[in-house]
Design a protein around this motif. Structure first.
Motif, PDB file in Angstrom:
ATOM      1  N   SER A 165       3.451  17.180 -33.434  1.00  0.00           N
ATOM      2  CA  SER A 165       2.418  15.976 -33.493  1.00  0.00           C
ATOM      3  C   SER A 165       1.369  16.639 -34.913  1.00  0.00           C
ATOM      4  O   SER A 165       1.446  17.502 -35.925  1.00  0.00           O
ATOM      5  CB  SER A 165       1.486  16.028 -32.515  1.00  0.00           C
ATOM      6  N   THR A 166       0.813  15.918 -35.114  1.00  0.00           N
ATOM      7  CA  THR A 166       0.119  15.566 -36.475  1.00  0.00           C
ATOM      8  C   THR A 166      -1.454  16.342 -35.601  1.00  0.00           C
ATOM      9  O   THR A 166      -1.381  17.178 -37.202  1.00  0.00           O
ATOM     10  CB  THR A 166      -0.825  13.926 -36.899  1.00  0.00           C
ATOM     11  N   ALA A 167      -1.693  16.720 -34.371  1.00  0.00           N
ATOM     12  CA  ALA A 167      -3.014  17.372 -34.230  1.00  0.00           C
ATOM     13  C   ALA A 167      -2.306  19.032 -34.503  1.00  0.00           C
ATOM     14  O   ALA A 167      -2.611  19.702 -35.329  1.00  0.00           O
ATOM     15  CB  ALA A 167      -3.362  17.214 -33.498  1.00  0.00           C
ATOM     16  N   ALA A 168      -0.966  19.238 -34.133  1.00  0.00           N
ATOM     17  CA  ALA A 168      -0.883  21.242 -33.903  1.00  0.00           C
ATOM     18  C   ALA A 168       0.160  20.739 -35.761  1.00  0.00           C
ATOM     19  O   ALA A 168      -0.428  22.271 -35.505  1.00  0.00           O
ATOM     20  CB  ALA A 168       0.726  20.727 -32.872  1.00  0.00           C
ATOM     21  N   LEU A 221      -1.882  24.204 -37.217  1.00  0.00           N
ATOM     22  CA  LEU A 221      -0.925  24.949 -37.334  1.00  0.00           C
ATOM     23  C   LEU A 221      -1.434  25.697 -38.990  1.00  0.00           C
ATOM     24  O   LEU A 221      -1.012  26.218 -39.948  1.00  0.00           O
ATOM     25  CB  LEU A 221       0.361  25.153 -37.609  1.00  0.00           C
ATOM     26  N   GLY A 222      -1.511  24.230 -40.311  1.00  0.00           N
ATOM     27  CA  GLY A 222      -1.578  23.928 -41.641  1.00  0.00           C
ATOM     28  C   GLY A 222      -3.195  25.544 -41.572  1.00  0.00           C
ATOM     29  O   GLY A 222      -2.580  26.335 -42.299  1.00  0.00           O
ATOM     30  N   THR A 235      -8.422  23.950 -26.536  1.00  0.00           N
ATOM     31  CA  THR A 235      -7.646  24.731 -26.014  1.00  0.00           C
ATOM     32  C   THR A 235      -5.928  24.189 -25.550  1.00  0.00           C
ATOM     33  O   THR A 235      -4.864  25.077 -25.505  1.00  0.00           O
ATOM     34  CB  THR A 235      -8.317  25.013 -24.420  1.00  0.00           C
ATOM     35  N   GLN A 236      -5.335  22.831 -25.089  1.00  0.00           N
ATOM     36  CA  GLN A 236      -4.220  22.302 -24.505  1.00  0.00           C
ATOM     37  C   GLN A 236      -3.618  21.921 -25.898  1.00  0.00           C
ATOM     38  O   GLN A 236      -2.335  23.164 -25.804  1.00  0.00           O
ATOM     39  CB  GLN A 236      -4.463  20.628 -23.620  1.00  0.00           C
ATOM     40  N   LEU A 237      -4.104  21.767 -27.080  1.00  0.00           N
ATOM     41  CA  LEU A 237      -3.111  22.463 -27.748  1.00  0.00           C
ATOM     42  C   LEU A 237      -2.754  23.798 -28.357  1.00  0.00           C
ATOM     43  O   LEU A 237      -1.634  23.753 -28.199  1.00  0.00           O
ATOM     44  CB  LEU A 237      -3.555  21.444 -29.385  1.00  0.00           C
ATOM     45  N   VAL A 238      -3.450  24.586 -28.291  1.00  0.00           N
ATOM     46  CA  VAL A 238      -2.764  25.488 -28.770  1.00  0.00           C
ATOM     47  C   VAL A 238      -2.125  26.541 -27.842  1.00  0.00           C
ATOM     48  O   VAL A 238      -1.716  26.891 -27.754  1.00  0.00           O
ATOM     49  CB  VAL A 238      -4.208  27.149 -29.055  1.00  0.00           C
ATOM     50  N   GLY A 285      -6.143  31.740 -42.081  1.00  0.00           N
ATOM     51  CA  GLY A 285      -6.095  33.265 -41.279  1.00  0.00           C
ATOM     52  C   GLY A 285      -6.968  32.804 -39.489  1.00  0.00           C
ATOM     53  O   GLY A 285      -6.921  31.981 -39.071  1.00  0.00           O
ATOM     54  N   PRO A 286      -6.572  33.896 -38.608  1.00  0.00           N
ATOM     55  CA  PRO A 286      -7.019  33.658 -37.580  1.00  0.00           C
ATOM     56  C   PRO A 286      -8.464  32.938 -37.425  1.00  0.00           C
ATOM     57  O   PRO A 286      -9.467  33.505 -37.926  1.00  0.00           O
ATOM     58  CB  PRO A 286      -6.881  34.830 -36.807  1.00  0.00           C
ATOM     59  N   GLN A 287      -8.443  32.307 -36.372  1.00  0.00           N
ATOM     60  CA  GLN A 287      -9.974  31.360 -36.067  1.00  0.00           C
ATOM     61  C   GLN A 287     -10.541  31.635 -34.102  1.00  0.00           C
ATOM     62  O   GLN A 287      -9.024  31.988 -33.897  1.00  0.00           O
ATOM     63  CB  GLN A 287      -9.533  30.189 -36.610  1.00  0.00           C
ATOM     64  N   ARG A 288     -12.030  32.145 -33.983  1.00  0.00           N
ATOM     65  CA  ARG A 288     -11.844  31.733 -33.049  1.00  0.00           C
ATOM     66  C   ARG A 288     -11.125  30.239 -32.190  1.00  0.00           C
ATOM     67  O   ARG A 288     -12.078  29.250 -33.454  1.00  0.00           O
ATOM     68  CB  ARG A 288     -13.164  31.625 -32.458  1.00  0.00           C
ATOM     69  N   LEU A 289     -10.839  29.897 -30.595  1.00  0.00           N
ATOM     70  CA  LEU A 289     -10.936  28.780 -30.496  1.00  0.00           C
ATOM     71  C   LEU A 289     -11.766  27.409 -31.137  1.00  0.00           C
ATOM     72  O   LEU A 289     -11.610  26.477 -31.437  1.00  0.00           O
ATOM     73  CB  LEU A 289     -10.363  28.432 -29.417  1.00  0.00           C
ATOM     74  N   THR A 290     -13.245  27.899 -30.650  1.00  0.00           N
ATOM     75  CA  THR A 290     -14.513  27.193 -31.007  1.00  0.00           C
ATOM     76  C   THR A 290     -14.436  26.663 -32.439  1.00  0.00           C
ATOM     77  O   THR A 290     -14.692  25.753 -32.571  1.00  0.00           O
ATOM     78  CB  THR A 290     -15.440  27.532 -30.959  1.00  0.00           C
ATOM     79  N   GLU A 291     -14.134  27.676 -33.925  1.00  0.00           N
ATOM     80  CA  GLU A 291     -14.418  27.737 -35.111  1.00  0.00           C
ATOM     81  C   GLU A 291     -13.103  26.847 -34.761  1.00  0.00           C
ATOM     82  O   GLU A 291     -13.141  24.983 -35.546  1.00  0.00           O
ATOM     83  CB  GLU A 291     -14.161  28.321 -35.510  1.00  0.00           C
ATOM     84  N   LEU A 292     -11.758  26.941 -34.770  1.00  0.00           N
ATOM     85  CA  LEU A 292     -10.562  25.727 -35.084  1.00  0.00           C
ATOM     86  C   LEU A 292     -10.668  24.449 -34.775  1.00  0.00           C
ATOM     87  O   LEU A 292     -10.625  23.590 -35.018  1.00  0.00           O
ATOM     88  CB  LEU A 292      -9.252  26.706 -34.549  1.00  0.00           C
ATOM     89  N   ALA A 293     -11.456  24.267 -33.516  1.00  0.00           N
ATOM     90  CA  ALA A 293     -11.560  23.087 -32.472  1.00  0.00           C
ATOM     91  C   ALA A 293     -12.420  22.210 -33.221  1.00  0.00           C
ATOM     92  O   ALA A 293     -12.699  21.016 -33.577  1.00  0.00           O
ATOM     93  CB  ALA A 293     -12.259  23.180 -31.087  1.00  0.00           C
ATOM     94  N   ARG A 294     -13.513  23.250 -34.105  1.00  0.00           N
ATOM     95  CA  ARG A 294     -14.812  22.576 -34.423  1.00  0.00           C
ATOM     96  C   ARG A 294     -13.765  21.428 -36.321  1.00  0.00           C
ATOM     97  O   ARG A 294     -14.071  20.610 -36.735  1.00  0.00           O
ATOM     98  CB  ARG A 294     -15.947  24.017 -34.808  1.00  0.00           C
ATOM     99  N   ALA A 295     -13.661  22.396 -36.639  1.00  0.00           N
ATOM    100  CA  ALA A 295     -12.941  22.244 -38.247  1.00  0.00           C
ATOM    101  C   ALA A 295     -11.931  21.080 -37.850  1.00  0.00           C
ATOM    102  O   ALA A 295     -11.717  20.486 -38.466  1.00  0.00           O
ATOM    103  CB  ALA A 295     -12.362  23.623 -39.024  1.00  0.00           C
ATOM    104  N   GLU A 296     -10.850  21.272 -36.792  1.00  0.00           N
ATOM    105  CA  GLU A 296     -10.161  19.990 -36.501  1.00  0.00           C
ATOM    106  C   GLU A 296     -11.097  18.704 -35.993  1.00  0.00           C
ATOM    107  O   GLU A 296     -10.171  18.099 -35.559  1.00  0.00           O
ATOM    108  CB  GLU A 296      -9.151  20.871 -35.684  1.00  0.00           C
ATOM    109  N   ASN A 297     -12.087  18.906 -35.607  1.00  0.00           N
ATOM    110  CA  ASN A 297     -13.224  17.885 -35.210  1.00  0.00           C
ATOM    111  C   ASN A 297     -11.768  17.070 -33.591  1.00  0.00           C
ATOM    112  O   ASN A 297     -11.975  16.109 -33.273  1.00  0.00           O
ATOM    113  CB  ASN A 297     -12.952  16.678 -36.502  1.00  0.00           C
ATOM    114  N   ALA A 298     -12.250  17.955 -33.161  1.00  0.00           N
ATOM    115  CA  ALA A 298     -11.664  18.275 -31.745  1.00  0.00           C
ATOM    116  C   ALA A 298     -12.994  19.280 -30.359  1.00  0.00           C
ATOM    117  O   ALA A 298     -13.110  18.894 -30.921  1.00  0.00           O
ATOM    118  CB  ALA A 298     -10.389  19.141 -31.822  1.00  0.00           C
ATOM    119  N   THR A 299     -12.013  18.394 -29.836  1.00  0.00           N
ATOM    120  CA  THR A 299     -13.328  18.663 -28.037  1.00  0.00           C
ATOM    121  C   THR A 299     -12.945  19.939 -28.005  1.00  0.00           C
ATOM    122  O   THR A 299     -10.932  20.949 -28.144  1.00  0.00           O
ATOM    123  CB  THR A 299     -13.036  18.149 -26.956  1.00  0.00           C
TER     124      THR A 299
END
Length: 149
Positions: A39-42, A46-47, A72-75, A53-67
């Motif tokens: 999907s576009t979000a995945a 992934l990109g 968590t579901q996407l990961v 590099g590796p990120q905390r889930l909260t950082e990834l959510a913030r960077a991707e503008n997601a809750t």
């Protein structure tokens, strides 16, 4: 409107027309990347993990503008597909990082190659002055974006 963007000269092109052109370009390049069936979000997550590099889930959510629940579901889906894994944060034993697996890196590289080919084909269809303008303008815009990050 599309024809107007294509026909107007640089001095005549409004910011809105440029935005429409950018949106069309992004859609075209995104559609060209099919590896992994993401999907576009995945693909975006992934990109980001592949580039940064590796990120905390909260950082990834913030960077991707997601809750956080959505991320968590996407990961979790990406983890089941073997694209990412959760690992202990070496700097904080309580923390967990999301990192790309070898399969995830391969899918990331394939998708990048597909997008690169799509953009290269488009640029190849332009006149030489237009190709040169793209070679100058796109990196300049990327530098401006990076300054704001």
């Amino acid at each position: 409107m599309h024809k107007r963007v294509m026909d107007s000269g640089p001095a005549e092109t409004s910011a809105e027309e440029l935005m429409i052109a950018v949106e069309e370009l992004v859609r075209h390049v995104r559609r060209s990347a099919t590896a992994g069936g993401l999907s576009t979000a995945a693909s975006s997550a992934l990109g980001r993990l592949g580039r940064e590099g590796p990120q905390r889930l909260t950082e990834l959510a913030r960077a991707e503008n997601a809750t956080q629940p959505n991320m968590t579901q996407l990961v979790t889906r990406m983890e089941r597909a073997g694209l990412v894994r959760r690992v202990a944060d070496r700097t904080d034993g309580r923390g967990v990082l999301v990192e790309v697996t070898e399969l995830g890196k391969e899918v990331f590289r394939e998708r990048r190659a597909e997008r690169t080919d799509a953009l290269g084909q488009l640029v190849g269809e332009l006149s030489e002055p237009e190709r040169q303008a793209v070679r100058v303008a796109l990196p300049a815009l990327a530098r401006e974006i990076q300054k704001r990050s």
